[in-house]
Design a protein around this motif. Structure first.
Motif, mmCIF file in Angstrom:
data_model
loop_
_atom_site.group_PDB
_atom_site.id
_atom_site.type_symbol
_atom_site.label_atom_id
_atom_site.label_comp_id
_atom_site.label_asym_id
_atom_site.label_seq_id
_atom_site.Cartn_x
_atom_site.Cartn_y
_atom_site.Cartn_z
ATOM 1 N N UNK A 1 -38.541 -3.740 -11.155
ATOM 2 C CA UNK A 1 -37.537 -4.440 -11.269
ATOM 3 C C UNK A 1 -36.361 -3.568 -11.142
ATOM 4 N N UNK A 2 -36.622 -2.547 -10.376
ATOM 5 C CA UNK A 2 -34.997 -1.599 -9.869
ATOM 6 C C UNK A 2 -35.971 -1.865 -8.862
ATOM 7 N N UNK A 3 -36.662 -1.759 -7.880
ATOM 8 C CA UNK A 3 -36.799 -1.449 -6.365
ATOM 9 C C UNK A 3 -37.764 -3.168 -5.652
ATOM 10 N N UNK A 4 -37.580 -3.916 -4.768
ATOM 11 C CA UNK A 4 -38.440 -4.686 -4.419
ATOM 12 C C UNK A 4 -39.138 -4.217 -4.213
ATOM 13 N N UNK A 5 -39.157 -3.195 -3.613
ATOM 14 C CA UNK A 5 -40.844 -2.229 -2.553
ATOM 15 C C UNK A 5 -41.978 -1.654 -3.104
ATOM 16 N N UNK A 6 -41.097 -1.735 -4.435
ATOM 17 C CA UNK A 6 -41.943 -1.449 -5.874
ATOM 18 C C UNK A 6 -41.970 -2.319 -7.006
ATOM 19 N N UNK A 7 -44.106 -2.269 -7.140
ATOM 20 C CA UNK A 7 -44.674 -3.819 -8.204
ATOM 21 C C UNK A 7 -45.059 -2.755 -9.603
ATOM 22 N N UNK A 8 -45.184 -3.332 -10.802
ATOM 23 C CA UNK A 8 -45.186 -3.571 -11.917
ATOM 24 C C UNK A 8 -46.993 -2.352 -12.042
ATOM 25 N N UNK A 9 -46.952 -2.074 -13.102
ATOM 26 C CA UNK A 9 -48.734 -1.524 -12.638
ATOM 27 C C UNK A 9 -48.699 -0.876 -14.600
ATOM 28 N N UNK A 10 -50.242 -0.689 -14.462
ATOM 29 C CA UNK A 10 -51.038 -0.010 -16.033
ATOM 30 C C UNK A 10 -51.207 1.622 -15.091
ATOM 31 N N UNK A 11 -51.307 2.560 -16.336
ATOM 32 C CA UNK A 11 -51.391 3.481 -15.466
ATOM 33 C C UNK A 11 -51.936 4.291 -16.696
ATOM 34 N N UNK A 12 -52.808 4.918 -16.398
ATOM 35 C CA UNK A 12 -53.101 6.433 -17.522
ATOM 36 C C UNK A 12 -53.947 7.633 -17.050
ATOM 37 N N UNK A 13 -54.067 8.333 -18.286
ATOM 38 C CA UNK A 13 -55.116 9.826 -17.862
ATOM 39 C C UNK A 13 -55.478 10.105 -18.812
ATOM 40 N N UNK A 14 -55.892 11.213 -19.550
ATOM 41 C CA UNK A 14 -56.638 11.438 -20.564
ATOM 42 C C UNK A 14 -55.859 11.244 -21.832
ATOM 43 N N UNK A 15 -54.231 11.485 -22.092
ATOM 44 C CA UNK A 15 -53.789 11.838 -23.092
ATOM 45 C C UNK A 15 -52.566 10.661 -23.116
ATOM 46 N N UNK A 16 -52.235 9.853 -22.372
ATOM 47 C CA UNK A 16 -51.436 8.821 -22.359
ATOM 48 C C UNK A 16 -51.632 7.463 -21.073
ATOM 49 N N UNK A 17 -50.870 6.660 -21.788
ATOM 50 C CA UNK A 17 -51.144 5.534 -21.816
ATOM 51 C C UNK A 17 -50.018 4.620 -21.789
ATOM 52 N N UNK A 18 -49.627 4.212 -20.390
ATOM 53 C CA UNK A 18 -48.300 3.978 -20.141
ATOM 54 C C UNK A 18 -47.699 2.196 -19.056
ATOM 55 N N UNK A 19 -47.256 1.889 -18.771
ATOM 56 C CA UNK A 19 -46.368 0.880 -18.027
ATOM 57 C C UNK A 19 -45.441 1.229 -17.251
ATOM 58 N N UNK A 20 -45.205 1.399 -15.976
ATOM 59 C CA UNK A 20 -44.433 1.728 -15.119
ATOM 60 C C UNK A 20 -44.962 1.097 -13.498
ATOM 61 N N UNK A 21 -43.683 0.843 -12.773
ATOM 62 C CA UNK A 21 -43.663 0.417 -11.588
ATOM 63 C C UNK A 21 -43.896 1.602 -10.277
ATOM 64 N N UNK A 22 -44.635 0.673 -9.003
ATOM 65 C CA UNK A 22 -45.042 2.024 -8.571
ATOM 66 C C UNK A 22 -45.415 1.468 -6.768
ATOM 67 N N UNK A 23 -44.736 1.989 -6.158
ATOM 68 C CA UNK A 23 -44.156 2.144 -4.165
ATOM 69 C C UNK A 23 -46.289 0.735 -4.097
#
Length: 318
Positions: free
Chosen positions: A284-306
């Motif tokens: 939504x923020x930049x068309x050069x980005x797309x949404x992803x699901x990402x997690x580490x051993x301490x958290x789970x979240x969604x955001x966009x990335x290149x």
């Protein structure tokens, strides 16, 4: 209860071959057609009854076709519904075409594959892809990205702003650019951002260093048994405990740590790294980005990335 079961079983046996069923043809099968003869008949109800009563625990029993009420179990309720479907002449409901790949019903709007694209088992990372590309490669940069002319400001497809290149206002991947469609076919596709959100917010997540008898860092994502467990995340650093008891016999998927490709290097793939999974949805923020699901051993979240980065994909069925 036993009397009711015996009556239904007897009823099924009597009229199994007395009447013709409702026919349909589909690669994914037909809901209720557990014997795979292309029709819904009393024979299917009889198979479900026998399975439930442990008379015939067939290894080839199609639980996906037999779970008519979609509760994750094969019970007399499913047999009753098959009887009603047969007697009412209901329009056959086609099952999604899994094309030979396994999936799990987590009680969400879509079914989730048990392995990543390019993997042979749940603990494997599988292949990495730039967003909207359907082949792995050796270098994940804007210079090699398919849908631009060498930079993030010269996008040629999936763009909502003239500042970033040619505008087409496409915000969801076309089937031709969907990795799951390209690799698995059938009814498979990549999940949308909303479907990743539902996975994150509606299931119980449990961090683990092993899955079954195999080692592997990641999360076991269970279908929540209790309303208190919906969206609960048991990470390596918190003390969260589910209300229900969970085991690998419960509906679940395993999402391994995958790392991601940045240029030619696979990074952040170990215990202290990340699991990175693309959606089919543009950022939504930049068309050069797309949404992803990402997690580490301490958290789970969604955001966009290149879009240029190489992430993994977990496919879904409608």
């Amino acid at each position: 209860m036993k009397t009711e079961n015996k009556l239904i079983k007897t009823f099924c046996l009597i009229i199994t071959f007395m009447m013709a069923g409702t026919a349909a043809n589909a690669a994914g099968g037909i809901l209720g057609d557990v014997n795979h003869d292309g029709t819904i008949t009393m024979s299917d109800a009889n198979v479900v009854v026998n399975y439930y009563l442990a008379i015939a625990k067939r290894n080839d029993f199609d639980k996906k076709a037999g779970d008519v009420n979609n509760d994750g179990d094969i019970t007399m309720s499913d047999a009753n519904q098959i009887v009603n479907m047969f007697l009412s002449g209901a329009e056959p409901q086609l099952l999604p075409d899994a094309n030979g790949h396994d999936y799990v019903d987590l009680g969400l709007s879509v079914k989730w594959a048990t392995c990543n694209i390019g993997a042979n088992r749940p603990t494997e990372r599988g292949d990495h892809f730039a967003w909207g590309e359907t082949e792995p490669k050796n270098d994940y940069t804007w210079a090699t990205y398919k849908w631009c002319n060498g930079s993030s400001s010269t996008l040629t497809k999936y763009n909502t702003s003239s500042r970033y290149g040619t505008v087409d206002n496409k915000t969801t991947l076309d089937p031709d650019d969907d990795i799951a469609v390209a690799y698995w076919g059938g009814s498979w596709r990549m999940p949308t951002n909303a479907e990743l959100k539902a996975l994150k917010d509606s299931c119980y997540w449990e961090w683990t260093k092993s899955y079954g008898s195999a080692s592997g860092y990641g999360y076991i994502v269970y279908k929540a048994k209790s309303k208190d467990d919906i969206g609960l995340k048991k990470t390596s650093t918190n003390s969260a405990e589910p209300k229900a008891i969970y085991s690998l016999s419960d509906p679940h998927i395993f999402l391994p740590m995958t790392g991601f490709y940045k240029g030619a290097d696979l990074v952040k793939y170990d215990l202290f790294g990340y699991g990175q999974y693309w959606s089919s949805t543009l950022g939504d923020h930049f068309p050069s980005y797309a949404y992803r699901l990402t997690f580490s051993q301490t958290s789970v979240y969604r955001t966009d990335d290149e879009r240029k980065y190489g992430y993994c994909v977990r496919a879904v069925l409608p």
